[in-house]
Design an enzyme around this catalytic site. Sequence first.
Site, PDB file in Angstrom:
ATOM      1  N   GLU A  47     -36.443 -84.732 -57.846  1.00  0.00           N
ATOM      2  CA  GLU A  47     -37.411 -83.877 -57.152  1.00  0.00           C
ATOM      3  C   GLU A  47     -36.987 -82.418 -57.306  1.00  0.00           C
ATOM      4  O   GLU A  47     -35.796 -82.112 -57.443  1.00  0.00           O
ATOM      5  CB  GLU A  47     -37.488 -84.320 -55.678  1.00  0.00           C
ATOM      6  CG  GLU A  47     -38.287 -83.443 -54.740  1.00  0.00           C
ATOM      7  CD  GLU A  47     -39.781 -83.315 -55.046  1.00  0.00           C
ATOM      8  OE1 GLU A  47     -40.120 -83.048 -56.212  1.00  0.00           O
ATOM      9  OE2 GLU A  47     -40.590 -83.427 -54.108  1.00  0.00           O
ATOM     10  N   ASP A  48     -37.975 -81.532 -57.294  1.00  0.00           N
ATOM     11  CA  ASP A  48     -37.655 -80.110 -57.483  1.00  0.00           C
ATOM     12  C   ASP A  48     -36.939 -79.503 -56.279  1.00  0.00           C
ATOM     13  O   ASP A  48     -35.972 -78.768 -56.417  1.00  0.00           O
ATOM     14  CB  ASP A  48     -38.927 -79.307 -57.841  1.00  0.00           C
ATOM     15  CG  ASP A  48     -40.088 -79.504 -56.868  1.00  0.00           C
ATOM     16  OD1 ASP A  48     -39.926 -80.174 -55.832  1.00  0.00           O
ATOM     17  OD2 ASP A  48     -41.182 -78.972 -57.155  1.00  0.00           O
ATOM     18  N   ARG A  98     -45.638 -71.904 -62.616  1.00  0.00           N
ATOM     19  CA  ARG A  98     -44.677 -72.960 -62.953  1.00  0.00           C
ATOM     20  C   ARG A  98     -43.927 -72.659 -64.247  1.00  0.00           C
ATOM     21  O   ARG A  98     -42.774 -73.053 -64.406  1.00  0.00           O
ATOM     22  CB  ARG A  98     -45.390 -74.307 -63.113  1.00  0.00           C
ATOM     23  CG  ARG A  98     -45.995 -74.850 -61.829  1.00  0.00           C
ATOM     24  CD  ARG A  98     -46.329 -76.323 -62.007  1.00  0.00           C
ATOM     25  NE  ARG A  98     -47.251 -76.839 -61.008  1.00  0.00           N
ATOM     26  CZ  ARG A  98     -46.900 -77.346 -59.838  1.00  0.00           C
ATOM     27  NH1 ARG A  98     -45.635 -77.391 -59.489  1.00  0.00           N
ATOM     28  NH2 ARG A  98     -47.808 -77.806 -59.003  1.00  0.00           N
ATOM     29  N   ASP A 112     -44.492 -73.605 -57.976  1.00  0.00           N
ATOM     30  CA  ASP A 112     -45.767 -72.898 -58.076  1.00  0.00           C
ATOM     31  C   ASP A 112     -46.159 -72.212 -56.792  1.00  0.00           C
ATOM     32  O   ASP A 112     -45.677 -72.549 -55.706  1.00  0.00           O
ATOM     33  CB  ASP A 112     -46.876 -73.893 -58.419  1.00  0.00           C
ATOM     34  CG  ASP A 112     -47.178 -74.812 -57.241  1.00  0.00           C
ATOM     35  OD1 ASP A 112     -46.264 -75.534 -56.798  1.00  0.00           O
ATOM     36  OD2 ASP A 112     -48.323 -74.780 -56.741  1.00  0.00           O
ATOM     37  N   ASP A 153     -37.560 -79.625 -48.723  1.00  0.00           N
ATOM     38  CA  ASP A 153     -37.969 -78.608 -47.763  1.00  0.00           C
ATOM     39  C   ASP A 153     -37.968 -79.272 -46.380  1.00  0.00           C
ATOM     40  O   ASP A 153     -36.907 -79.417 -45.771  1.00  0.00           O
ATOM     41  CB  ASP A 153     -39.349 -78.116 -48.225  1.00  0.00           C
ATOM     42  CG  ASP A 153     -39.864 -76.911 -47.499  1.00  0.00           C
ATOM     43  OD1 ASP A 153     -39.088 -75.979 -47.264  1.00  0.00           O
ATOM     44  OD2 ASP A 153     -41.066 -76.887 -47.161  1.00  0.00           O
ATOM     45  N   PHE A 176     -39.610 -68.519 -50.321  1.00  0.00           N
ATOM     46  CA  PHE A 176     -40.567 -69.261 -51.138  1.00  0.00           C
ATOM     47  C   PHE A 176     -40.282 -68.971 -52.604  1.00  0.00           C
ATOM     48  O   PHE A 176     -40.317 -67.822 -53.030  1.00  0.00           O
ATOM     49  CB  PHE A 176     -42.008 -68.883 -50.778  1.00  0.00           C
ATOM     50  CG  PHE A 176     -42.983 -69.850 -51.359  1.00  0.00           C
ATOM     51  CD1 PHE A 176     -43.264 -71.044 -50.705  1.00  0.00           C
ATOM     52  CD2 PHE A 176     -43.585 -69.606 -52.588  1.00  0.00           C
ATOM     53  CE1 PHE A 176     -44.140 -71.968 -51.256  1.00  0.00           C
ATOM     54  CE2 PHE A 176     -44.459 -70.531 -53.143  1.00  0.00           C
ATOM     55  CZ  PHE A 176     -44.734 -71.712 -52.474  1.00  0.00           C
TER      56      PHE A 176
HETATM   57  P1  IMP Z   1     -41.121 -81.446 -48.253  1.00  0.00           P
HETATM   58  O1  IMP Z   1     -41.872 -82.734 -48.204  1.00  0.00           O
HETATM   59  O2  IMP Z   1     -41.497 -80.538 -47.125  1.00  0.00           O
HETATM   60  O3  IMP Z   1     -39.637 -81.596 -48.382  1.00  0.00           O
HETATM   61  O4  IMP Z   1     -41.718 -80.617 -49.446  1.00  0.00           O
HETATM   62  C1  IMP Z   1     -41.415 -80.762 -50.704  1.00  0.00           C
HETATM   63  C2  IMP Z   1     -42.488 -80.121 -51.544  1.00  0.00           C
HETATM   64  O5  IMP Z   1     -42.944 -78.842 -51.050  1.00  0.00           O
HETATM   65  C3  IMP Z   1     -41.897 -79.841 -52.886  1.00  0.00           C
HETATM   66  O6  IMP Z   1     -42.074 -80.938 -53.736  1.00  0.00           O
HETATM   67  C4  IMP Z   1     -42.634 -78.612 -53.350  1.00  0.00           C
HETATM   68  O7  IMP Z   1     -43.771 -79.014 -54.074  1.00  0.00           O
HETATM   69  C5  IMP Z   1     -43.098 -77.920 -52.105  1.00  0.00           C
HETATM   70  N1  IMP Z   1     -42.295 -76.700 -51.831  1.00  0.00           N
HETATM   71  C6  IMP Z   1     -41.415 -76.519 -50.822  1.00  0.00           C
HETATM   72  N2  IMP Z   1     -40.860 -75.303 -50.859  1.00  0.00           N
HETATM   73  C7  IMP Z   1     -41.401 -74.684 -51.939  1.00  0.00           C
HETATM   74  C8  IMP Z   1     -41.205 -73.362 -52.526  1.00  0.00           C
HETATM   75  O8  IMP Z   1     -40.423 -72.526 -52.063  1.00  0.00           O
HETATM   76  N3  IMP Z   1     -41.949 -73.100 -53.630  1.00  0.00           N
HETATM   77  C9  IMP Z   1     -42.813 -73.984 -54.183  1.00  0.00           C
HETATM   78  N4  IMP Z   1     -43.010 -75.219 -53.673  1.00  0.00           N
HETATM   79  C10 IMP Z   1     -42.322 -75.564 -52.560  1.00  0.00           C
HETATM   80 MG    MG Z   2     -43.362 -81.132 -55.365  1.00  0.00          MG
END
Ligand code: IMP
Ligand code: MG
Length: 173
Positions: free
Chosen positions: A97-98, A163, A157, A101, A150
């Site tokens: 995963e990227d 991206r 993105d 968050d 962010f």
């Molecule tokens: P989570 O489910 O809240 O952990 O969110 C994960 C997803 O939120 C990631 O796969 C990203 O697509 C998106 N995301 C969270 N922070 C960022 C950011 O700083 N830039 C771009 N996408 C983000």
């Molecule tokens: Mg994502």
Amino acid sequence: MFDDLKVLYEEEEIQKRIGELAKEVDEYYGDDEDIVLISVLNGAMFFTTDLMKKMKTRPVLDTIQTASYIGTESTKKVMIRKDIDTDISGKKVLIVEDIIDSGRTLKKLREYFSDKDAKEIKIVVLLDKPERRVVDVHVDYVGFSIPNKFVVGYGFDIDGKGRNIPYIGYFDK
Ligand code: IMP
Ligand code: MG
């Protein structure tokens, strides 16, 4: 739109850290077979290809796509928008995963693959924003732990764009 983007990690730093992650992953899996690497679309595409090319382990590659929505009681939920094709029962899964968050996406994916009877599930993320965590989820390998900013570029993105910026940048508001 991207004129104010500041550099957080240059391309070289990203590649160097991914090389270290690949080594850690290789050390763990050795020449194990039956490993399925599952990339979370779309953000993790860039990280996945670079990580895989640096790995000596030879996993099967599959992809999954998730989407967040507001469920009942206005709590955020994660749904599967595109599923994997591989039968992962009895196999070792490595989720790529990227970023982590809130943690909701990875918590959901851990449960989802566990319900499909994966033998083991590990997670590698390029970035971690620990300050933003809402749900608890164990991540096995982290590229960089970052402050609450962010980020855009290298797969990340803003409204679907940015991206393909080759470095990881952020907006300093
Ligand atoms: P989570 O489910 O809240 O952990 O969110 C994960 C997803 O939120 C990631 O796969 C990203 O697509 C998106 N995301 C969270 N922070 C960022 C950011 O700083 N830039 C771009 N996408 C983000
Ligand atoms: Mg994502």
